[in-house]
Scaffold this motif. Structure first.
Motif, PDB file in Angstrom:
ATOM      1  N   GLU A  63       0.816  -1.210   0.000  1.00 34.11           N
ATOM      2  CA  GLU A  63       0.000   0.000   0.000  1.00 34.11           C
ATOM      3  C   GLU A  63       0.855   1.269   0.000  1.00 34.11           C
ATOM      4  O   GLU A  63       0.488   2.266  -0.648  1.00 34.11           O
ATOM      5  CB  GLU A  63      -0.974  -0.028   1.173  1.00 34.11           C
ATOM      6  N   PHE A  64       1.980   1.263   0.686  1.00 32.52           N
ATOM      7  CA  PHE A  64       2.880   2.417   0.621  1.00 32.52           C
ATOM      8  C   PHE A  64       3.365   2.639  -0.816  1.00 32.52           C
ATOM      9  O   PHE A  64       3.451   3.780  -1.285  1.00 32.52           O
ATOM     10  CB  PHE A  64       4.089   2.229   1.548  1.00 32.52           C
ATOM     11  N   ALA A  65       3.695   1.554  -1.530  1.00 34.19           N
ATOM     12  CA  ALA A  65       4.174   1.678  -2.908  1.00 34.19           C
ATOM     13  C   ALA A  65       3.069   2.192  -3.833  1.00 34.19           C
ATOM     14  O   ALA A  65       3.302   3.074  -4.668  1.00 34.19           O
ATOM     15  CB  ALA A  65       4.702   0.333  -3.410  1.00 34.19           C
ATOM     16  N   LEU A  66       1.867   1.642  -3.694  1.00 32.97           N
ATOM     17  CA  LEU A  66       0.745   2.109  -4.513  1.00 32.97           C
ATOM     18  C   LEU A  66       0.439   3.574  -4.229  1.00 32.97           C
ATOM     19  O   LEU A  66       0.209   4.371  -5.157  1.00 32.97           O
ATOM     20  CB  LEU A  66      -0.498   1.261  -4.234  1.00 32.97           C
ATOM     21  N   LEU A  67       0.433   3.938  -2.965  1.00 35.97           N
ATOM     22  CA  LEU A  67       0.103   5.307  -2.592  1.00 35.97           C
ATOM     23  C   LEU A  67       1.149   6.288  -3.116  1.00 35.97           C
ATOM     24  O   LEU A  67       0.805   7.354  -3.653  1.00 35.97           O
ATOM     25  CB  LEU A  67      -0.016   5.406  -1.072  1.00 35.97           C
ATOM     26  N   ALA A  68       2.420   5.949  -2.980  1.00 39.34           N
ATOM     27  CA  ALA A  68       3.471   6.836  -3.474  1.00 39.34           C
ATOM     28  C   ALA A  68       3.329   7.059  -4.975  1.00 39.34           C
ATOM     29  O   ALA A  68       3.433   8.191  -5.469  1.00 39.34           O
ATOM     30  CB  ALA A  68       4.849   6.250  -3.152  1.00 39.34           C
ATOM     31  N   GLY A  69       3.071   5.989  -5.712  1.00 36.50           N
ATOM     32  CA  GLY A  69       2.902   6.114  -7.152  1.00 36.50           C
ATOM     33  C   GLY A  69       1.656   6.906  -7.514  1.00 36.50           C
ATOM     34  O   GLY A  69       1.668   7.706  -8.458  1.00 36.50           O
ATOM     35  N   ALA A  70       0.571   6.692  -6.762  1.00 33.82           N
ATOM     36  CA  ALA A  70      -0.674   7.406  -7.030  1.00 33.82           C
ATOM     37  C   ALA A  70      -0.497   8.905  -6.803  1.00 33.82           C
ATOM     38  O   ALA A  70      -0.985   9.726  -7.590  1.00 33.82           O
ATOM     39  CB  ALA A  70      -1.794   6.860  -6.149  1.00 33.82           C
ATOM     40  N   LEU A  71       0.198   9.284  -5.743  1.00 34.28           N
ATOM     41  CA  LEU A  71       0.401  10.700  -5.459  1.00 34.28           C
ATOM     42  C   LEU A  71       1.289  11.349  -6.515  1.00 34.28           C
ATOM     43  O   LEU A  71       1.051  12.502  -6.901  1.00 34.28           O
ATOM     44  CB  LEU A  71       1.014  10.871  -4.061  1.00 34.28           C
ATOM     45  N   ARG A  72       2.283  10.621  -7.002  1.00 34.16           N
ATOM     46  CA  ARG A  72       3.167  11.180  -8.031  1.00 34.16           C
ATOM     47  C   ARG A  72       2.396  11.505  -9.310  1.00 34.16           C
ATOM     48  O   ARG A  72       2.684  12.488  -9.991  1.00 34.16           O
ATOM     49  CB  ARG A  72       4.314  10.212  -8.355  1.00 34.16           C
ATOM     50  N   ARG A  73       1.408  10.665  -9.640  1.00 36.37           N
ATOM     51  CA  ARG A  73       0.685  10.874 -10.902  1.00 36.37           C
ATOM     52  C   ARG A  73      -0.662  11.570 -10.700  1.00 36.37           C
ATOM     53  O   ARG A  73      -1.479  11.622 -11.590  1.00 36.37           O
ATOM     54  CB  ARG A  73       0.501   9.542 -11.640  1.00 36.37           C
ATOM     55  N   HIS A  74      -0.886  12.090  -9.488  1.00 39.45           N
ATOM     56  CA  HIS A  74      -2.123  12.817  -9.166  1.00 39.45           C
ATOM     57  C   HIS A  74      -3.368  11.957  -9.385  1.00 39.45           C
ATOM     58  O   HIS A  74      -4.426  12.457  -9.802  1.00 39.45           O
ATOM     59  CB  HIS A  74      -2.220  14.116  -9.969  1.00 39.45           C
ATOM     60  N   LEU A  75      -3.252  10.672  -9.108  1.00 40.70           N
ATOM     61  CA  LEU A  75      -4.397   9.761  -9.198  1.00 40.70           C
ATOM     62  C   LEU A  75      -5.324  10.023  -8.016  1.00 40.70           C
ATOM     63  O   LEU A  75      -4.861  10.154  -6.885  1.00 40.70           O
ATOM     64  CB  LEU A  75      -3.903   8.313  -9.156  1.00 40.70           C
ATOM     65  N   PRO A  76      -6.631  10.116  -8.229  1.00 38.67           N
ATOM     66  CA  PRO A  76      -7.550  10.313  -7.098  1.00 38.67           C
ATOM     67  C   PRO A  76      -7.425   9.180  -6.079  1.00 38.67           C
ATOM     68  O   PRO A  76      -7.364   8.001  -6.442  1.00 38.67           O
ATOM     69  CB  PRO A  76      -8.929  10.307  -7.760  1.00 38.67           C
ATOM     70  N   VAL A  77      -7.375   9.549  -4.801  1.00 38.27           N
ATOM     71  CA  VAL A  77      -7.178   8.587  -3.712  1.00 38.27           C
ATOM     72  C   VAL A  77      -8.208   8.834  -2.624  1.00 38.27           C
ATOM     73  O   VAL A  77      -8.442   9.980  -2.216  1.00 38.27           O
ATOM     74  CB  VAL A  77      -5.762   8.719  -3.097  1.00 38.27           C
ATOM     75  N   LEU A  78      -8.822   7.762  -2.144  1.00 32.21           N
ATOM     76  CA  LEU A  78      -9.679   7.788  -0.960  1.00 32.21           C
ATOM     77  C   LEU A  78      -9.124   6.791   0.049  1.00 32.21           C
ATOM     78  O   LEU A  78      -8.951   5.609  -0.264  1.00 32.21           O
ATOM     79  CB  LEU A  78     -11.123   7.419  -1.314  1.00 32.21           C
ATOM     80  N   GLY A  79      -8.818   7.254   1.250  1.00 34.47           N
ATOM     81  CA  GLY A  79      -8.392   6.370   2.330  1.00 34.47           C
ATOM     82  C   GLY A  79      -9.534   6.142   3.293  1.00 34.47           C
ATOM     83  O   GLY A  79     -10.267   7.084   3.627  1.00 34.47           O
ATOM     84  N   ILE A  80      -9.699   4.903   3.748  1.00 32.37           N
ATOM     85  CA  ILE A  80     -10.762   4.554   4.682  1.00 32.37           C
ATOM     86  C   ILE A  80     -10.152   3.891   5.908  1.00 32.37           C
ATOM     87  O   ILE A  80      -9.479   2.864   5.790  1.00 32.37           O
ATOM     88  CB  ILE A  80     -11.800   3.622   4.018  1.00 32.37           C
ATOM     89  N   CYS A  81     -10.364   4.477   7.073  1.00 31.28           N
ATOM     90  CA  CYS A  81      -9.894   3.987   8.371  1.00 31.28           C
ATOM     91  C   CYS A  81      -8.379   3.739   8.341  1.00 31.28           C
ATOM     92  O   CYS A  81      -7.606   4.685   8.424  1.00 31.28           O
ATOM     93  CB  CYS A  81     -10.677   2.754   8.809  1.00 31.28           C
TER      94      CYS A  81
END
Length: 253
Positions: free
Chosen positions: A102-120
């Motif tokens: 999840e850290f790897a996915l999140l880092a990549g998502a933030l770099r490419r400005h991919l919409p992200v929703l975190g739950i709990c």
């Protein structure tokens, strides 16, 4: 008119990877409660599951290339070692494979400005990924267990949003939230702002200003699917993201 404007965006959801039992089988399995999937599909998205697996930046990037949005779902406590703390006696045994994925996915998502929703757990992981820390056991701070009563019983909290925040634009000034967490955000991660607290002052949501959609809530919107506003916000942001991506292809000479 570009047909992509009305396409259902593909939303990736992270999953558990642990022992699970069904019928005569008791196996190590990837799974996710179906209410998460239903929340995405009812809001107009296509849900695809992202089980923990060996990961590096290239693997994460190839997965993210095929997504229009990302949801970091609930689950075990984030490993305290990732934010420099020793574990509290009540903290879960860490799922380090899931943390790393999840850290790897999140880092990549933030770099490419991919919409992200975190739950709990997703809110906590986002905060830690950006250098923040967590309160490992809220009852030590608040003197009560109302945020997590145990035995899979969700409690209802009233959350108060920050005026002008992205979250306030989605759910209004206040909302009833289904909570099941004994941990919460302590020191805020870089680039995040608080966009909701509960009546105890606990941080219940954070967002990242300046991005199209990076929002994380401490509660469980999948438990109240008569209210799809958070899922709808993520799906709409994902739809806009993929439309922009299509319109930019092929790249100019």
């Amino acid at each position: 008119m570009n047909g992509s404007e009305f396409a259902r965006p593909i939303v990736g959801l992270t999953t558990y990877l642990q022992q699970a039992q069904t019928s005569v089988w008791d196996v190590h399995a990837s799974f996710l409660p179906g209410v998460y999937i239903k929340g995405v599909t009812l809001a107009g998205g296509i849900a695809t599951l992202l089980p923990p697996q060996p990961v590096d930046a290239e693997i994460a990037a190839r997965v993210l290339d095929r997504l229009d949005g990302l949801i970091i779902t609930g689950g075990k406590d984030v490993d305290p070692a990732t934010y420099g703390h020793d574990p509290h006696p009540t903290t879960d045994e860490p799922a380090r494979d899931r943390d790393a994925w999840e850290f790897a996915l999140l880092a990549g998502a933030l770099r490419r400005h991919l919409p992200v929703l975190g739950i709990c757990r997703g809110a906590q992981l986002l905060n830690v990924a950006l250098g923040g820390t967590l309160h490992q056991h809220l009852p030590d701070i608040l003197g009560h267990t109302r945020h997590q009563q145990g035995n899979a019983v969700f409690s209802t909290s009233t959350v108060h949003t920050v005026e002008g925040s992205k979250l306030a634009g989605l759910i209004g000034e206040t909302s009833d939230a289904q909570c099941y967490h004994h941990q919460a955000i302590d020191r805020l991660g870089d680039g995040l702002v608080v966009c909701a607290r509960d009546t105890d002052g606990v941080i219940e949501a954070v967002e990242m200003p300046g991005h199209d959609f990076v929002l994380a809530v401490q509660w469980h919107p999948e438990e109240t699917l008569d209210d799809l506003r958070l899922f709808a916000g993520l799906v709409e942001a994902a739809r806009n993201h993929t439309t922009e991506r299509v319109n930019l292809w092929p790249p100019p000479n």
